[in-house]
Structures are given as C-alpha cells and as structure tokens.
Write a protein that holds these residues in place. Structure first.
Motif, PDB file in Angstrom:
ATOM      1  N   PRO A 203      21.026  62.212  -2.080  1.00 47.06           N
ATOM      2  CA  PRO A 203      19.761  61.986  -1.363  1.00 47.06           C
ATOM      3  C   PRO A 203      18.532  62.206  -2.255  1.00 47.06           C
ATOM      4  CG  PRO A 203      21.264  63.251   0.002  1.00 47.06           C
ATOM      5  CD  PRO A 203      21.883  63.176  -1.364  1.00 47.06           C
ATOM      6  N   CYS A 204      18.606  63.211  -3.125  1.00 50.14           N
ATOM      7  CA  CYS A 204      17.482  63.464  -4.035  1.00 50.14           C
ATOM      8  C   CYS A 204      17.299  62.292  -4.992  1.00 50.14           C
ATOM      9  CB  CYS A 204      17.714  64.748  -4.820  1.00 50.14           C
ATOM     10  SG  CYS A 204      17.658  66.254  -3.818  1.00 50.14           S
ATOM     11  N   ARG A 205      18.391  61.747  -5.465  1.00 51.31           N
ATOM     12  CA  ARG A 205      18.305  60.633  -6.415  1.00 51.31           C
ATOM     13  C   ARG A 205      17.856  59.349  -5.719  1.00 51.31           C
ATOM     14  NH1 ARG A 205      23.513  61.842 -10.413  1.00 51.31           N
ATOM     15  NH2 ARG A 205      22.685  63.842 -11.166  1.00 51.31           N
ATOM     16  N   ALA A 206      18.275  59.177  -4.480  1.00 49.12           N
ATOM     17  CA  ALA A 206      17.777  58.026  -3.717  1.00 49.12           C
ATOM     18  C   ALA A 206      16.260  58.131  -3.556  1.00 49.12           C
ATOM     19  CB  ALA A 206      18.459  57.964  -2.351  1.00 49.12           C
ATOM     20  N   LEU A 207      15.779  59.336  -3.325  1.00 49.09           N
ATOM     21  CA  LEU A 207      14.330  59.545  -3.221  1.00 49.09           C
ATOM     22  C   LEU A 207      13.646  59.227  -4.546  1.00 49.09           C
ATOM     23  CD1 LEU A 207      11.837  60.552  -1.683  1.00 49.09           C
ATOM     24  CD2 LEU A 207      12.444  62.890  -2.375  1.00 49.09           C
ATOM     25  N   LEU A 208      14.267  59.591  -5.654  1.00 46.05           N
ATOM     26  CA  LEU A 208      13.695  59.291  -6.965  1.00 46.05           C
ATOM     27  C   LEU A 208      13.635  57.785  -7.206  1.00 46.05           C
ATOM     28  CD1 LEU A 208      15.336  62.058  -9.201  1.00 46.05           C
ATOM     29  CD2 LEU A 208      12.981  61.958  -8.391  1.00 46.05           C
ATOM     30  N   LEU A 209      14.618  57.049  -6.705  1.00 43.88           N
ATOM     31  CA  LEU A 209      14.568  55.588  -6.824  1.00 43.88           C
ATOM     32  C   LEU A 209      13.382  55.027  -6.051  1.00 43.88           C
ATOM     33  CD1 LEU A 209      18.271  54.339  -6.524  1.00 43.88           C
ATOM     34  CD2 LEU A 209      16.799  54.267  -8.537  1.00 43.88           C
TER      35      LEU A 209
END
Length: 230
Positions: A203-209
């Motif tokens: 989820p954190c990486r999806a937010l970074l995308l």
C-alpha cells in the motif's frame, strides 16, 4: 551456462518495459511522419518534445511499478534464479534508454540521414563488446547488464548531441531531469521504508506511484505556466 540461465530468466521480468517500448514504436513512427507532413514549424517540434515527455514519464512509471512490486513479480521465474534479481533495475533502465534513443532517432529519419542510425548502432556494438570482453570474465552476468546499460546510454546521448546540432527539436531536458529525479527519489524512499511485510509495503508503494504521477502532472503544470509567462 548457469549464469546465462540466471541472466535470461531475470531478463524476462523486464519484458514489460520491452513490450511498452515495442507498442510505442508501432504507434510513434506513423505519428512523426504524419506530423512532418501536416504540421509546420515550431508546433511540429513541440509535438515531438511532448511525445518524449510522456514516453519518459510512462517509462519511469513502469520502472517504479516493477521495482516496487518485485517481491511478487519475481515469482514469474523459478526461485533458483532469484539471485539474479539485482540485474532487473539495470536492464529496465537500459531498455528505457533504448526507447529514448528510438524517440531521438526521428531527427535522422525526417532529415533523410538514416546512415546515422548505422553509425550509432555500430558505436553501441563497440561499447557492448568492449564492456563484455573486459568485465564478464570477472563479474559474470552483472557485466552483461551494465554493458546493455552502457550501450543504450551511450547511443542515447550520442544521438541527442548529434541531433541537437543537425535537426534541433527543443526537448525539455529540465522537465525530463525532474521526472528522473522524482522516480529515483521515490525508489530510494521505498527501499528505505521496506519492512518485509507486503501488507504494509505494497500500500505504501502504491501511494508512492500515485505521488509520482502527481509530481509529473505538477511539473507539467508549472512548466506550462512558466512558458505562458515568458
């Protein structure tokens, strides 16, 4: 042969970048020749520059997507090849450079100086052979990945430098640089914040995308505003 197998297996993970570039190539060549016939002057070059901007932005988005979700994507290959996963970011960036080189190649196609394509290919071949001969015996398949990176990176830079003198397009290098810096910064942040728990990391990486996409739009808006004011 064992190292070649590891390298080949991990190259498959980067195939998504190759597919994106191939799809772009099929659409872009008809576009540039149509623009060359139908549009004149600065508007034509502005279209080419915009195409480069969006190509790089989407290419970096794909790069980040693969790197962020590599803990899942790696299972497309056998676990016995996981030791070679470190070549994936190098190969993906090399393929992105190859795509940028293809974008840049329009100058010698439109000016009917396609012999330059041969020269750039021969120079890239020389770089590849040199790096492989010098470093593969010592570093194995990692040298192959860096050779691809060096080959396409050299061809990209050489094509830009020559094309800027013979058929200047006016690419927005500052904007492209901001895209790269944003992508590398977010990749670094994702690496630093990795917990090893995919329920937290993904989820954190999806937010970074999403943040990267927002940064691209923000850079475009600021750039357009600066051009309007100037």
């Amino acid at each position: 042969m064992a190292e070649l197998g590891i390298y080949g297996a991990n190259y498959k993970i980067a195939i998504v970048m190759v597919m994106f570039i191939q799809a772009f190539r099929f659409a872009y060549e008809p576009f540039i020749f149509a623009q060359n016939k139908e549009v004149k002057g600065a508007d034509k070059n502005a279209s080419y520059s915009q195409a480069m901007n969006w190509f790089v932005a989407f290419g970096l988005l794909i790069f980040l997507g693969v790197m962020f979700f590599l803990p899942v994507l790696k299972y497309f290959i056998s676990p016995q090849y996981f030791e070679g996963l470190r070549v994936v970011p190098i190969i993906m960036m090399a393929e992105l450079f190859a795509g940028i080189f293809f974008n840049l190649s329009l100058w010698y196609k439109l000016s009917d100086k396609t012999i330059w394509g041969t020269w750039f290919s021969l120079m890239g071949l020389a770089v590849t052979l040199l790096l492989n001969i010098l470093f593969v015996p010592r570093f194995g398949y990692m040298a192959c990945a860096w050779a691809a990176f060096g080959c396409y990176g050299f061809m990209m830079v050489a094509s830009y430098l020559v094309g800027d003198r013979k058929y200047p397009i006016g690419y927005q290098l500052g904007k492209l640089g901001l895209y790269f810096l944003s992508a590398m910064a977010l990749w670094g942040i994702a690496t630093l914040l990795t917990t090893g728990n995919n329920w937290i990391d993904f989820p954190c990486r999806a937010l970074l995308l999403v943040i990267f996409g927002g940064s691209v739009l923000a850079v475009n808006r600021v750039w357009s505003r600066r051009r309007t004011l100037s």
